[in-house]
Every structure is written in C-alpha cells, then in structure tokens.
Scaffold this active site. Sequence first.
Site, short mmCIF file in Angstrom:
data_model
loop_
_atom_site.label_atom_id
_atom_site.label_comp_id
_atom_site.label_asym_id
_atom_site.label_seq_id
_atom_site.Cartn_x
_atom_site.Cartn_y
_atom_site.Cartn_z
N LYS A 158 0.88 -1.18 0.00
CA LYS A 158 0.00 0.00 0.00
C LYS A 158 0.91 1.23 0.00
O LYS A 158 1.18 1.83 1.05
CB LYS A 158 -0.93 -0.04 1.22
CG LYS A 158 -2.03 1.02 1.20
CD LYS A 158 -3.04 0.77 2.31
CE LYS A 158 -3.98 1.94 2.53
NZ LYS A 158 -4.90 2.20 1.43
C1 LIG Z 1 -6.62 0.40 -3.83
C2 LIG Z 1 -7.33 -0.15 -2.65
N1 LIG Z 1 -7.90 -1.34 -2.73
C3 LIG Z 1 -8.56 -1.88 -1.68
C4 LIG Z 1 -8.68 -1.20 -0.48
C5 LIG Z 1 -9.40 -1.83 0.66
O1 LIG Z 1 -8.50 -2.25 1.64
P1 LIG Z 1 -8.90 -2.29 3.17
O2 LIG Z 1 -10.10 -3.14 3.28
O3 LIG Z 1 -7.73 -2.87 3.87
O4 LIG Z 1 -9.17 -0.89 3.59
C6 LIG Z 1 -8.08 0.05 -0.36
C7 LIG Z 1 -8.15 0.79 0.91
O5 LIG Z 1 -7.25 0.75 1.68
C8 LIG Z 1 -7.39 0.59 -1.45
O6 LIG Z 1 -6.82 1.80 -1.38
#
Ligand SMILES: Cc1ncc(COP(=O)(O)O)c(C=O)c1O
Length: 316
Positions: A158
């Site tokens: 991330k």
């Molecule tokens: C690109 C992306 N995909 C998926 C998610 C969903 O991830 P999470 O459930 O850990 O927030 C996020 C958010 O963090 C994101 O930025």
Amino acid sequence: MLQATEKIWHNGQLISWDDAKIHVLSHVVSYGSSVFEGVRCYDTASGPAIFRAPEHARRLLDSAKIYRMDLGYSIEDLTRAMVDVVRVNGLRSCYIRPIVLRGYGDVGVLPKGNPLETYIACWSWGKYLGEDCLFQGVDVCVSSWTRIAPNTLPALSKAAANYMNSQLIRMEAAANGYAEGIALDASGYVSEGSGENIFVVRDGKVLTPPLGASVLPGITRDTIVKIAEQLGITVVETIIPRELLYIADEVFFSGTAAEVTPIRSVDRVTIGAGHRGPVTEKIQKRFFEIVTGSRRDEFGWLTPVSGVPEAEPVTA
Ligand SMILES: Cc1ncc(COP(=O)(O)O)c(C=O)c1O
C-alpha cells in the site's frame, strides 16, 4: 475538511498536530516513497475499538519490506501506538492514518541518507461514499485507466505511488458523474476500485478477483471472506471478466473507508434490482454488528482503547 486533533505519533513520541511537518525536499515528495495504512476505530458500547489493528500493522510492515524499508517497529509496537494516539486525542470513533516515509537528506532516486519517519495520525471521519450509499448503492463506471500492472508497481504494497493510478481512476469517474471507477488489470479482467476491493454475486455465490489481479490485499476483503464463510455463503477467488459485472445479481465494494457499499449500476447498466441485494445486505449487516460491537467479537477483531470519556450528552 479535515478536523485537526491535538497529537500525532511520530517515531515513538506524541507531538503536536501542527509540528508534524516535513521538508519539501524530503525523498517522499519527489519520488512518492511512502507506505501507509487506513484504519477505522469504531465507537462501541464498551468504548472505542480499533478494527483489525494488528492486521493493518502487519500490512504496513509488509508494504515497507517490499520497498526495503526497515521501520524498527513490531506489529505490537504499531498496534500500541495506534491505541495511544486515539486515546490521547480522546476520540470515540475515528480514522487512523499510519504513514512511513523517506525523509530529508540526500536528493536522488537511490534512497541513502534519507531517514525513515513513521507517523500515526487520527481524526473524526464519516462515511466515504456517503451515508445513503450504504443502503441505496452507488453508480460506478469501468475506468479507461488500467490498474498498475504486475512487476511495475507492486500492488501488494500500500504505497503512496500506487495512488497516482487511483487518482486517475477516481478523477475520471468524478468528471463523468460516477461515485467511483473500477479498474481492469493489465489482462483486461476486473481488478478493484480506486480505493476498494470488489465482490460480485451470481447465483448465490460470491466472487472476488485473486491477489494476482493487481488488487490490494484488503483487510475488509479478508473480513468479508470470513463473514461469508460464517454465514454459509460460498466465496470464490477467480478472474472476473468485465461483462460479468453487468449480468451480476449484486456487486459491492469493500474497504476500510467504503466499508460494505452496494453498487447499483456499472456503466449505467442496472445491477440486479438496482439497489442493495439480499446477499450484500446479509454480509453488510453482520459486518456492522461486528465492528460496532453489537455482536460478540468472536474473531478477535477489535482492539479496545481504554480511558476515552463518553461524549457529553447533547442537551436541548
Ligand atoms: C486500492 C485499494 N484497494 C482496496 C482497499 C481496501 O483495503 P482495506 O479493506 O484494507 O481498507 C483500499 C483501501 O485501503 C485501497 O486503497
């Protein structure tokens, strides 16, 4: 507009909100070299509780490791720091944003002499795609922008740089009047939203793209899989062609920000009955029961934050 709080956690110390500043020549500003998290703290009957804090801390460490960043903090350290920053700011419910960045030192792509800085901030925050959307669903499009391709920017990290791609997807969607955009992966299959994972329901089965489809390993994605299992709903990780979105019975997003948000149309094609479907409703209901503490925390997903007083009751 962002509501400032009092303190931000920085490299083990609690500093004032206004002191959490970096130099414009910090490595991260030119080269996008940061990894981060988005975490929610919910107000439960027994006090504030951070949802899946250790899992978010672990993903932060994973994101950092992919970029050869050694923070020097453990999952436990980061979890404790998240608890501390919520407590010191006295928030009952909030969004928490841990960030690890390459700081000020040399200038050049190769990071040398750029100290790693770890920050954790939190602030009050509402619903990401709007309160009504949780019931009515959102109108989305398939983006003309492709999701980051394998072996270019690693989707399992991330990293801030990935969000340049997300920005293109989200801005295009907004410019065309949609709440969000869904990106296809480099092979043309469904990947994810600009900030959400995606699920498709067809004939009672729940499908979601595999990690190899350039998706972020969402903590909420994993939560949905476990909730569905508990509810006796089959979940399959599989490649999803674009057109399956149009003929799905239900489609929904998952994410820390979006929580469980139904999708009522894709590219102006109505999905199912054009509002939240029954499978989405069941999963969403169980999700909110768990995160708000109205159901026993059988998965151990809530980290309590003690010592935060209840808000003063509002008197007329
Ligand atoms: C690109 C992306 N995909 C998926 C998610 C969903 O991830 P999470 O459930 O850990 O927030 C996020 C958010 O963090 C994101 O930025």
